[in-house]
Motif scaffolding. Sequence first.
Motif, short mmCIF file in Angstrom:
data_model
loop_
_atom_site.label_atom_id
_atom_site.label_comp_id
_atom_site.label_asym_id
_atom_site.label_seq_id
_atom_site.Cartn_x
_atom_site.Cartn_y
_atom_site.Cartn_z
N ASP A 171 33.28 27.75 16.93
CA ASP A 171 32.66 26.47 17.27
C ASP A 171 31.20 26.65 17.70
OD1 ASP A 171 35.07 25.28 16.65
OD2 ASP A 171 35.69 25.04 18.74
N ASN A 172 30.91 27.71 18.43
CA ASN A 172 29.54 27.98 18.84
C ASN A 172 28.66 28.28 17.63
OD1 ASN A 172 29.98 27.54 21.56
ND2 ASN A 172 30.37 29.69 22.00
N ARG A 173 29.19 29.05 16.67
CA ARG A 173 28.43 29.34 15.44
C ARG A 173 28.15 28.06 14.66
NH1 ARG A 173 31.82 33.76 15.15
NH2 ARG A 173 33.19 32.67 13.72
N ARG A 174 29.16 27.21 14.54
CA ARG A 174 28.98 25.95 13.81
C ARG A 174 27.94 25.07 14.49
NH1 ARG A 174 35.16 24.08 12.45
NH2 ARG A 174 35.52 25.53 10.75
N ARG A 175 28.04 24.98 15.80
CA ARG A 175 27.09 24.16 16.56
C ARG A 175 25.67 24.68 16.38
NH1 ARG A 175 28.80 24.16 22.49
NH2 ARG A 175 30.39 25.01 21.22
N SER A 176 25.52 25.99 16.44
CA SER A 176 24.21 26.61 16.27
C SER A 176 23.69 26.39 14.85
CB SER A 176 24.32 28.09 16.58
OG SER A 176 23.09 28.71 16.43
N LYS A 177 24.56 26.55 13.88
CA LYS A 177 24.16 26.41 12.47
C LYS A 177 23.70 24.99 12.14
CE LYS A 177 25.90 27.05 7.78
NZ LYS A 177 27.02 27.51 6.97
N TYR A 178 24.41 24.02 12.66
CA TYR A 178 24.10 22.64 12.32
C TYR A 178 23.23 21.95 13.34
CZ TYR A 178 27.46 23.43 8.66
OH TYR A 178 28.10 23.95 7.58
#
Length: 86
Positions: free
Chosen positions: A68-75
Amino acid sequence: MALTNRDKLILDFERTWWQQTGSKEAAIRKHLELSTTRYYQILSELLEDANAMAYDPLVVRRLRKMRDNRRRSKYGQSSASWQPSR
């Protein structure tokens, strides 16, 4: 559907891989006999599996949080607008 032995091995591996020498990718190929792509595909499916959560809730929650942290950072979403998966 119950977890397979391979599923359990993958979750167990995620709990302890950092204790091994060498790269994670090499350990995946050596110990699990999977390509890294296939390993991460299976792991992704396991993160949504209630049986995986019952088997090792700490590992599953940790990996979900990392994802979830990676997704948040990516988007580029702020944490206020982000809705993590459950």
